[in-house]
Design a protein around this motif. Structure first.
Motif, PDB file in Angstrom:
ATOM      1  N   ALA A 252       0.830  -1.203   0.000  1.00 42.64           N
ATOM      2  CA  ALA A 252       0.000   0.000   0.000  1.00 42.64           C
ATOM      3  C   ALA A 252       0.867   1.256   0.000  1.00 42.64           C
TER       4      ALA A 252
ATOM      5  N   SER B 298       2.176   1.787  -3.484  1.00 42.11           N
ATOM      6  CA  SER B 298       1.105   1.977  -4.461  1.00 42.11           C
ATOM      7  C   SER B 298       0.356   3.281  -4.198  1.00 42.11           C
TER       8      SER B 298
ATOM      9  N   ARG C 165      -1.561   4.049  -1.829  1.00 43.85           N
ATOM     10  CA  ARG C 165      -2.917   3.847  -1.311  1.00 43.85           C
ATOM     11  C   ARG C 165      -2.899   4.260   0.164  1.00 43.85           C
ATOM     12  N   THR C 166      -2.959   5.561   0.391  1.00 50.35           N
ATOM     13  CA  THR C 166      -2.763   6.144   1.712  1.00 50.35           C
ATOM     14  C   THR C 166      -3.774   5.644   2.734  1.00 50.35           C
TER      15      THR C 166
ATOM     16  N   GLU D 244      -5.547   2.924   2.768  1.00 52.06           N
ATOM     17  CA  GLU D 244      -5.301   1.515   3.062  1.00 52.06           C
ATOM     18  C   GLU D 244      -4.064   1.351   3.939  1.00 52.06           C
TER      19      GLU D 244
END
Length: 168
Positions: A133, A136, A138-139, A141
């Motif tokens: 995460a 990627s 995806r803060t 998450e």
């Protein structure tokens, strides 16, 4: 001056300039034994501190830690430096400070958090998912996956990541 942060069993026990943290660690280890991990606040790298035989702070001006090293430049660079106010050393320090003030890139922030996580968080729940995460971007998450981790560790990761990465 480089700032560092020290952890023992997932709890932050000291943070600040290297010399001050070393003094705190000497006191902590005098009272109790245990594994302590110390991290560079900028890079997230594990760093060594010699906290044995830490002398009390002496009165007067603090030692600046100036180190002499060789710099290799072309003649045109030396000529330019010679025309700057304060001399070559002062000009180089000024240029470096200007670049450092610009801050770190998102990638540098994520790499710093990764280095900390690799050294201190490998046994935490959702560790591998949190790494995925992180890279990627995806803060939400990432924050959910790390929310059960010790608060001091999460706050240090947030500090390494900086606001620009956390809102990306």
């Amino acid at each position: 001056m480089t700032n560092v942060t020290a952890f023992q069993h997932g709890r932050q026990i000291a943070s600040g300039p290297r010399d001050e943290v070393a003094r705190v660690l000497a006191e902590v280890l005098e009272a109790q034994d245990g594994t302590i991990l110390v991290f560079d606040d900028c890079t997230g790298r594990v760093t060594d501190l010699d906290y044995r035989n830490v002398a009390p702070r002496a009165a007067g001006r603090p030692k600046l830690g100036v180190q002499a090293r060789e710099v290799t430049l072309l003649p045109k660079h030396w000529d330019w430096l010679a025309n700057q106010s304060g001399g070559a050393s002062a000009t180089l320090r000024r240029l470096i400070d200007q670049e450092r003030a610009k801050g770190r890139t998102d990638r540098e922030c994520r790499d710093a958090a990764y280095r900390f996580m690799q050294a201190a968080c490998g046994d935490m729940p959702n560790y591998e998912e949190a790494l995925r995460a992180l890279y990627s971007a995806r803060t939400d998450e990432f924050q959910t996956l790390t929310s059960a981790w010790p608060g001091d560790m999460v706050r240090f990761m947030d500090r390494l990541l900086g606001e620009q990465v956390l809102v990306a």
